[in-house]
Design a protein around this motif. Sequence first.
Motif, PDB file in Angstrom:
ATOM      1  N   VAL A  93       0.851  -1.194   0.000  1.00 19.30           N
ATOM      2  CA  VAL A  93       0.000   0.000   0.000  1.00 19.30           C
ATOM      3  C   VAL A  93       0.885   1.242   0.000  1.00 19.30           C
ATOM      4  N   ARG A  94       0.371   2.305  -0.588  1.00 11.94           N
ATOM      5  CA  ARG A  94       1.166   3.538  -0.724  1.00 11.94           C
ATOM      6  C   ARG A  94       1.347   4.245   0.624  1.00 11.94           C
ATOM      7  N   ASP A  95       0.330   4.192   1.470  1.00 12.37           N
ATOM      8  CA  ASP A  95       0.404   4.912   2.745  1.00 12.37           C
ATOM      9  C   ASP A  95      -0.077   4.009   3.879  1.00 12.37           C
ATOM     10  N   PRO A  96       0.825   3.269   4.512  1.00 12.90           N
ATOM     11  CA  PRO A  96       0.425   2.347   5.585  1.00 12.90           C
ATOM     12  C   PRO A  96      -0.250   3.036   6.765  1.00 12.90           C
ATOM     13  N   SER A  97      -0.010   4.341   6.938  1.00  8.88           N
ATOM     14  CA  SER A  97      -0.585   5.030   8.093  1.00  8.88           C
ATOM     15  C   SER A  97      -2.103   5.151   8.009  1.00  8.88           C
ATOM     16  N   LEU A  98      -2.677   4.867   6.827  1.00 12.51           N
ATOM     17  CA  LEU A  98      -4.127   4.973   6.668  1.00 12.51           C
ATOM     18  C   LEU A  98      -4.872   3.770   7.256  1.00 12.51           C
ATOM     19  N   GLY A  99      -4.140   2.758   7.694  1.00 12.80           N
ATOM     20  CA  GLY A  99      -4.768   1.659   8.426  1.00 12.80           C
ATOM     21  C   GLY A  99      -5.539   0.690   7.572  1.00 12.80           C
ATOM     22  N   TYR A 100      -5.044   0.416   6.367  1.00  8.22           N
ATOM     23  CA  TYR A 100      -5.742  -0.511   5.475  1.00  8.22           C
ATOM     24  C   TYR A 100      -5.477  -1.979   5.815  1.00  8.22           C
ATOM     25  N   ALA A 101      -4.390  -2.259   6.530  1.00 10.68           N
ATOM     26  CA  ALA A 101      -3.966  -3.648   6.705  1.00 10.68           C
ATOM     27  C   ALA A 101      -3.660  -3.975   8.157  1.00 10.68           C
ATOM     28  N   PHE A 102      -3.862  -5.237   8.498  1.00 11.86           N
ATOM     29  CA  PHE A 102      -3.545  -5.761   9.826  1.00 11.86           C
ATOM     30  C   PHE A 102      -2.061  -5.535  10.117  1.00 11.86           C
ATOM     31  N   GLY A 103      -1.766  -5.065  11.322  1.00 16.79           N
ATOM     32  CA  GLY A 103      -0.399  -4.760  11.704  1.00 16.79           C
ATOM     33  C   GLY A 103      -0.115  -3.281  11.739  1.00 16.79           C
ATOM     34  N   SER A 104      -1.017  -2.510  11.109  1.00 17.59           N
ATOM     35  CA  SER A 104      -0.874  -1.060  11.138  1.00 17.59           C
ATOM     36  C   SER A 104      -1.357  -0.520  12.480  1.00 17.59           C
TER      37      SER A 104
END
Length: 541
Positions: free
Chosen positions: A305-316
Amino acid sequence: MSDLTADYVVVGGGLAGCVLASRLSQNGKEVILLEAGPDPTDNPATEFFLSGLTLQGGELDYAYPSDPVPTTANRVHHLSAGKALGGGTVINFGGWLRGDAADYDEWAEVAGDKRWSYEGLKPWFVKSEHFYDSSADPQEHGFDGPMYVTSVSAAEGGQRKYPLRETVKSAWAELGVPHNRDRKNGASVGLNEMHENCNQHGKRQPSNVVYPLNQVKVFTNAPVYRATFDGTKATGVELVDGRKVVARKEVIISAGAYQTPKILMLSGIGPTADLAQHGIPLVCESPYVGQNLHDHYAIHLAFRVRDPSLGYAFGSAAFQKPALLKGLPWDWIANQPLPGGILSKHQHETKPGWEKRNVFEVLTAYVVPGIPGIPIDGTHIATSTMLLLPTSRGTVTIRSSSPTDLPRVQPNYLSTQLDRDSLVHATRTAVKALTATENLKPVVEGESPPVKEGLEGLTPLTVDTSDEAILERLQRTGEQHQHSGGTAAMGKVVDGEGKVLGVTGLRIADASIIPVPLGGHPQATLYAMAEQLASMVLGDS
């Protein structure tokens, strides 16, 4: 083990075995249930599906090593199967997805028994379900069954809606895949929401818990060697430790697609040459025992993902809403037929109507399912791309006459050109949906290949990657999706009621009797199948 005699002896306490044992005991039958593995009740990892990720390859998983598979870079695959009371329902991921109606109709055609068509199975689907949506068609779904079934978006009071839910849905719409909300008449083509068999608290529902065994004599850590016979009538079973168990009426083997053919062959039922090779006395020649192994071969892909800080994925750090952590983080499954260009090249391998059949599925997940070298830190989402209707077939046989030897499995994945072409197309479709649609391009930067010793030289997949490079990825990194069956096939080894042909008093009740691959994820089908088989046993009694 005290009283070693019962009306019915059920070998294998997995999904189907528990259903059969429970239903028979509820109807006044005396049942002994023999399970080779332990009772997993005290293992906390079995409680939730997310924690269950740690169970793969562990003490509750047989993880059978296959023979090296020439068509998958000569790799040895470790084939999951539950080794515990509850079987695969203790280590699976909770998907509750039926196949397409056409899949069951093919089963009925091959078996010569309409009771296994979609219409024939429908009452048993209904009987097994406690469906979440009371407005659903009562002809298609049940509301009073033992197995609580929910959609992902309806779970946790509607709070379990993942941040990319609408984005992914719109991306598939761009590719012409519409939302199939109601799945009318058993049709599953299109974009389907994942259904799960978790209870109202997000917990796993193992078969041995949902189908009560309080009236059954259950013995765990009790592996079975073979069925015993008086002539060609099954009289009971012998355990690996030498103890004998007597069945007044029937022996029912529910040991799964790998163990069931092994037990049959050790019992003297199987291909004559194989039995003679290992000095096993022949009870009944049955040349198709261990043949016709089918499974769903799949590839898992990780997308950065381009911006992990947006919380799209588990572990964020932003992926912390409690409801999102109940069950696996997933939502949509796209079921698709093959394009005409591929079908036209394989007319001799397909049947009329294949242009409408669901040949592959692409599942979107917001956790990376163990892809080597890809961190679970919120930087990646994932897909599983699975071949639903493989034409490749494998085999299961015995290594010796010893009951402690593992079965010998050659799965032959990707051994037909149709399978290779189908899964290359499916993989390219998944990459297109995630990286080249207007909805997901702003979210996904690209695909990240796995990284580990032996996988050197892999490059990221794009929509322009060659067929040859995609096939190489499939061969080097693809794996089974734990949906095996067919090795004691209906119409070849058993009849339409699971009775083993050529003998009496012996029945099979597990995925090994399903003669053709089915779409969806098998447990919904296996519960319906087991319910119908239980009714057949009771009808005979």
